[in-house]
Enzyme design. Structure first.
Site, short mmCIF file in Angstrom:
data_model
loop_
_atom_site.label_atom_id
_atom_site.label_comp_id
_atom_site.label_asym_id
_atom_site.label_seq_id
_atom_site.Cartn_x
_atom_site.Cartn_y
_atom_site.Cartn_z
N LYS A 79 40.36 -27.57 12.66
CA LYS A 79 40.81 -27.23 11.30
C LYS A 79 39.59 -27.11 10.38
O LYS A 79 38.65 -27.89 10.50
CB LYS A 79 41.77 -28.32 10.80
CG LYS A 79 42.40 -28.02 9.45
CD LYS A 79 43.41 -29.11 9.09
CE LYS A 79 44.06 -28.87 7.74
NZ LYS A 79 45.08 -29.89 7.43
N SER A 154 49.65 -28.33 6.13
CA SER A 154 48.53 -27.44 5.86
C SER A 154 47.79 -26.97 7.12
O SER A 154 47.03 -26.01 7.05
CB SER A 154 47.55 -28.15 4.94
OG SER A 154 47.01 -29.29 5.57
N SER A 178 50.77 -32.78 7.45
CA SER A 178 50.10 -31.51 7.77
C SER A 178 49.79 -31.27 9.24
O SER A 178 49.40 -30.17 9.61
CB SER A 178 48.79 -31.40 6.99
OG SER A 178 49.07 -30.95 5.70
N1 GLN Z 1 52.33 -30.94 2.35
C1 GLN Z 1 51.68 -32.11 1.89
C2 GLN Z 1 50.83 -31.79 0.68
O1 GLN Z 1 50.88 -30.69 0.24
C3 GLN Z 1 50.85 -32.71 2.98
C4 GLN Z 1 49.56 -32.06 3.17
C5 GLN Z 1 48.73 -32.73 4.24
O2 GLN Z 1 49.23 -33.52 5.03
N2 GLN Z 1 47.45 -32.44 4.21
O3 GLN Z 1 50.14 -32.61 0.16
#
Ligand code: GLN
Length: 489
Positions: A79, A154, A178
């Site tokens: 990532k 994400s 994410s």
């Molecule tokens: N969807 C969550 C956010 O927008 C989690 C994101 C993540 O786990 N990096 O913060």
């Protein structure tokens, strides 16, 4: 357990025994990426040259009789919020567009030492803030199962790359879901380890008390193997725990007889898509048939996890992202001779950050400011403590807790992009594991009538990834969801 074709383990076995060279494996993966990435947009950077020379080194070491590592010749994508020395690392933000880190994240060092070959960096929401990969400065990723759908976020690029068979494994980061939600949306396995299990050194921080790094793969045994490689205490991350790291590959085939699977029925009740609910209930039946005991557990404050999470994570983000000032690294605006230092800061951040990141910095600064701290930030921390206790009580009755990973199947690109609150609500089942620091996994548990993947989330006790992965592997073995391939690859 025998390894499915093109799995992490099958590739490792082939390379270790000389059936295939690491260079051949790498060349084939690069060709698949070349063919599919224009459609998927899963990679921000492909590092073909470096990957081929790393693969050649693996082959040379084998030829010299050195013992092959546990991931010998396995192509892995990272990532784009994890630092790889000499490889452009952007967090999918314009502010880091040209950033080339001079050091490796600890997880990357572990992977390379195990013989893995890093192919490149995967697209994600900017600084990992999002649930659809639409907050990337480099455009959205498409879901390999349906190009008009989000792969989740994400870690959307990592999930799409694994689902489309471009790589057998990618690393993601999980602050509030994410790893698990994109795994669910793309029909793959994603593990968020216990907070402290894996070093966060070299992860571009979003919310440091929640962030964890974990593997995304097509089956549980591969995830277990990669987790064993990347886990462990690290002097460079004071929050990494001095817990011994077991071999997570062992005991995966013990089954679930005698295990108690907890289901928080009252929490799952409302707002869940019918097909997701149907797949979840069928999964619970599978556990029962496989010999597990299904018990009811209560998480009375779980509904407060979303507001608590979005207060804590924005507060921490506003602090973590203060470092992007245009002075040390990343984007720097062109200034006029009489511009001040303040102008440098303002313009850097205004030009460099996207709208969601700005929204979170402002929200986080607000909830930490005098007069609001007690009402918002402190309250959120209190909810966090309550949630931790509720999980502790639930784990007195259950060994593993089961929930859907996401309340809906993958939604359409653009469907929620204009409404941040709707987007935040999609994280309802994932954020509480981060607030409580618990390990959790998403495994494929079915498809909608339109062949969109659905994920099952299992949550375990602190540092008990072994039981968690054992339950996930038992479920996987009782189904064939993980073997299906998407149309787009
Ligand atoms: N969807 C969550 C956010 O927008 C989690 C994101 C993540 O786990 N990096 O913060």
């Amino acid at each position: 357990m025998s390894a499915p074709a093109e799995s992490v383990r099958a590739i490792r076995d082939d390379v270790a025994t000389g059936r295939r060279s690491a260079v051949d494996v790498c060349t084939a993966a690069l060709a698949r990426i070349d063919a599919a990435n224009p459609r998927l947009n899963a990679f921000n950077t492909v590092a073909a040259e470096g990957a081929l020379s790393a693969a050649a080194a693996v082959d040379r070491h084998r030829a010299a009789g050195e013992p092959p590592g546990p991931l010998a010749g396995v192509p892995i994508a990272i990532k784009d919020n994890l630092c790889v020395r000499g490889m452009r690392t952007t967090a999918s933000s314009k502010i880091l567009d040209a950033f080339v880190p001079p050091y490796d994240a600890t997880v990357v060092r572990h992977l390379e030492r195990a013989g893995a070959v890093i192919l490149g960096k995967t697209n994600c929401d900017e600084f990992a803030m999002g649930s659809s990969n639409e907050n990337s400065a480099y455009g959205p990723v498409r879901n390999p199962w349906a190009p008009d759908r989000t792969p989740g976020g994400s870690s959307g690029g990592s999930a799409a790359a694994v689902a489309a068979r471009l790589v057998p494994c990618a690393l993601g980061s999980d602050t509030g879901g994410s790893i698990r939600q994109p795994a669910a949306f793309c029909g793959i396995v994603g593990v968020k380890p216990t907070y402290g299990r894996v070093s966060r050194y070299g992860l571009l921080a979003f919310a440091s008390s929640l962030d964890q790094i974990g593997p995304m793969t097509r089956n549980v045994a591969d995830a277990a193997l990669v987790l064993s490689v990347i886990a462990g205490q690290d002097v460079a991350d004071a929050t990494s725990a001095p817990e011994p790291v077991p071999d997570f590959s062992e005991g995966l085939d013990l089954g679930v007889r005698g295990l108690r699977i907890g289901v928080p029925r009252a929490f799952i009740g409302s707002g869940v898509d019918d097909q997701v609910l149907g797949a979840f209930e069928a999964a619970v039946d599978r556990f029962r048939e496989a010999g597990a005991t299904i018990v009811d557990v209560a998480l009375p404050n779980a509904a407060a996890a979303i507001p608590a999470y979005y207060l804590v994570c924005t507060a921490e983000a506003s602090s973590n992202l203060a470092r992007y000032d245009g002075v040390r690294y990343g984007h720097r605006p062109v200034l006029a001779p009489d511009d001040t230092l303040q102008t440098l800061y303002d313009r850097t951040r205004d030009e460099g950050f996207g709208p969601e990141v700005k929204r979170r910095i402002m929200l986080g600064t607000y909830v930490l400011s005098a007069g609001y701290y007690d009402a918002y930030y402190l309250k959120a921390q209190q909810v966090r403590t309550l949630l931790k206790r509720e999980y502790e009580q639930a784990f007195e009755r259950a060994d593993v807790i089961a929930m859907p990973t996401s309340p809906t199947p993958p939604f359409r690109l653009g469907e929620k992009a204009a409404d941040p609150l709707q987007m935040y609500l999609t994280d309802v089942f994932t954020v509480s594991a981060n607030l409580a620091g618990l390990p959790a996994v998403s495994v494929p548990c079915g498809f909608t009538a339109d062949t969109l993947p659905i994920g099952l989330q299992l949550t375990g006790r602190h540092f008990d990834e072994a039981t968690l992965l054992r339950a996930a592997a038992a479920y996987e073995a009782a189904t064939d969801w993980a073997t299906r391939a998407p149309p787009l690859g």
